[in-house]
Design a protein around this motif. Structure first.
Motif, short mmCIF file in Angstrom:
data_model
loop_
_atom_site.label_atom_id
_atom_site.label_comp_id
_atom_site.label_asym_id
_atom_site.label_seq_id
_atom_site.Cartn_x
_atom_site.Cartn_y
_atom_site.Cartn_z
N PHE A 150 0.82 -1.21 0.00
CA PHE A 150 0.00 0.00 0.00
C PHE A 150 0.86 1.26 0.00
CE2 PHE A 150 -2.17 -3.41 2.30
CZ PHE A 150 -3.32 -3.52 1.54
N SER A 155 -0.44 7.55 1.03
CA SER A 155 -1.17 7.84 2.25
C SER A 155 -0.74 6.83 3.29
CB SER A 155 -2.67 7.73 1.99
OG SER A 155 -3.39 8.03 3.14
N ASP A 157 -1.07 4.42 6.39
CA ASP A 157 -2.19 3.59 6.85
C ASP A 157 -3.33 3.55 5.84
OD1 ASP A 157 -3.55 1.87 8.49
OD2 ASP A 157 -4.60 3.46 9.55
N ALA A 158 -3.01 3.12 4.64
CA ALA A 158 -4.07 2.96 3.64
C ALA A 158 -4.84 1.67 3.87
CB ALA A 158 -3.46 2.96 2.24
N GLN A 160 -6.78 0.79 6.29
CA GLN A 160 -8.16 1.01 6.70
C GLN A 160 -9.05 1.27 5.48
OE1 GLN A 160 -9.06 4.61 8.84
NE2 GLN A 160 -10.83 3.69 9.90
N TRP B 176 -17.20 5.43 7.63
CA TRP B 176 -16.04 5.10 8.46
C TRP B 176 -15.04 6.26 8.57
CZ3 TRP B 176 -11.31 5.52 6.12
CH2 TRP B 176 -11.30 5.47 4.71
N ARG B 183 -6.01 10.91 8.86
CA ARG B 183 -5.94 11.17 7.42
C ARG B 183 -6.98 12.22 7.05
NH1 ARG B 183 -5.55 6.16 5.81
NH2 ARG B 183 -7.70 6.04 6.47
N ASP B 187 -6.62 13.70 1.51
CA ASP B 187 -5.82 12.48 1.40
C ASP B 187 -6.68 11.28 1.06
OD1 ASP B 187 -3.39 13.53 1.84
OD2 ASP B 187 -3.04 12.59 3.80
N LEU B 191 -6.62 8.97 -2.16
CA LEU B 191 -6.41 7.54 -1.97
C LEU B 191 -7.48 6.71 -2.69
CD1 LEU B 191 -5.19 5.09 -0.59
CD2 LEU B 191 -6.23 5.80 1.56
N LEU B 195 -7.15 3.83 -5.48
CA LEU B 195 -7.77 2.51 -5.30
C LEU B 195 -8.69 2.17 -6.47
CD1 LEU B 195 -8.48 2.38 -1.45
CD2 LEU B 195 -6.87 0.97 -2.75
N ARG B 198 -6.60 0.78 -9.05
CA ARG B 198 -6.23 -0.61 -8.75
C ARG B 198 -7.34 -1.57 -9.17
NH1 ARG B 198 -2.96 -1.89 -3.18
NH2 ARG B 198 -1.12 -0.60 -3.64
#
Lengths: 204, 204
Positions: A150, A155, A157-158, A160, B176, B183, B187, B191, B195, B198
């Motif tokens: 990640f 970022s 702590d991606a 989470q 969440w 963050r 950010d 992110l 994703l 991905r």
DNA sequence: GCCGAGTATGAACGACCGTTCACGCAGAAG
DNA sequence: CTTCTGCGTGAACGGTCGTTCATACTCGGC
């Protein structure tokens, strides 16, 4: 005889099923005890021989599907090795299949749990958090062991965000999946397993 | 003067805001007109000088946030070239930022639209479908032009599943995301853009 | 054959629902 | 100054809500 909380389980189960169907399509607050009674060909008062309140029926429905979810997840985890890649794919696949098989139960649980009295609602929130933690843990484990990555996401702590992306993909599958569509439930479940690996960049 | 549907917009807006807050935390059917009136220091009857019914307030709330969502999406699309990779990243990023900025509006829209009378509900369903179609179209376009690939997923037409995975990730971010967390909203939005790539296997 | 437990009924409870309405009042328009 | 219009009140509407209760039926165990 000791105090008998449980009633003749046949009727109790019919009320459970009817409540599930009605809560699913009208929402908990949008469903009346009289509608519920009609659905099982009973009088409103008779419902209270089986459940002490409308809220308790909601809790019974939600609690049961959480039990089933916990079972699915732990059995899936037990059936696969300790390789995080295999774990993630298996979890996403099995949990997707579960949500496709139980669209009404999971919808009610995820949407109407806010109407539970605070004690029971807290218990549900804890159970939901435990599921989130399970997915996050698998991702973190896989990252530590070099199977997932990640770092390139810009970022810290991606994990989470990635685990929530996977979980939301899985949990909401029933909102668009069409049993009469071209793709079977099994196909879709497997597909979600692969997509989870894409999200964690653990693909083959 | 011509028939004046709109009332002194200040009070109308206060009712809109209070309805948003209440519907968000208690649900539409769980909110009373009297609670609503209390929240804006008015009598229940006065509400009806501004909205013809409780349902019409719900529709006003939902319709407005859909307008805003449409604006965000089309402006984002206008601001980026016609490269599907850039398009997908920008859309996922902007739409995530939107959902973080409007958690109550989007939650009410996505959860309580089922309580709309059927005509208005249908209109909402159509708008939601159009958003789904937009993401799916970008993915399909990118696949055609060789930027995204879904062939290895072992399922024909994986585009639908992939676009729903992206959309669900984006739409549920507010469930969440913690504004007080480590963050930032920016950010997290960026992110989610990554994703999304991905998921579409469109990495840089 | 009687009894007690379990389950159902149907009426009723007080509370609350969304909505309506007769009326009062302030302030802009004439 | 009068009139009209927009916005508010407070009381009330008929209906429905979740829940309770006196009562009755059914049926296995003694």
């Amino acid at each position: 005889m000791v105090v008998n909380i449980r009633s003749s389980n046949q009727t109790r189960e019919r009320i459970h099923d009817a409540g599930l169907a009605l809560f699913n399509e009208r929402g908990y607050t949008g469903t009346t005890v009289r509608e519920l009674a009609d659905a099982v060909d009973l009088t409103p008062g008779a419902i209270y021989n089986h459940y002490p309140s409308k809220e308790s029926l909601l809790f019974a429905i939600i609690d049961r599907v959480h039990d089933e979810a916990d079972t699915i997840l732990s059995e899936t985890l037990r059936g696969v090795g300790n390789d995080p890649v295999a774990q993630l794919e298996a979890l996403a696949c099995a949990f997707t299949a579960f949500h496709i098989a139980r669209p009404r139960e999971t919808r009610v649980a995820n949407r109407d749990y806010i109407y539970l009295p605070s004690g029971e609602r807290d218990s549900v929130v804890r159970r939901r958090r435990r599921v989130r933690a399970l997915f996050a843990e698998v991702l973190r484990d896989g990252e530590r062991r070099g199977h997932f990555s990640f770092g390139d996401l810009g970022s810290e702590d991606a994990v989470q965000a990635a685990s929530m992306a996977i979980l939301n993909m899985v949990v909401l599958v029933a909102e668009w999946f069409d049993p009469a569509g071209p793709r079977s439930a099994d196909d879709t479940s497997a597909l979600h397993g692969r997509l989870a690996l894409r999200i964690a960049r653990g693909g083959r």
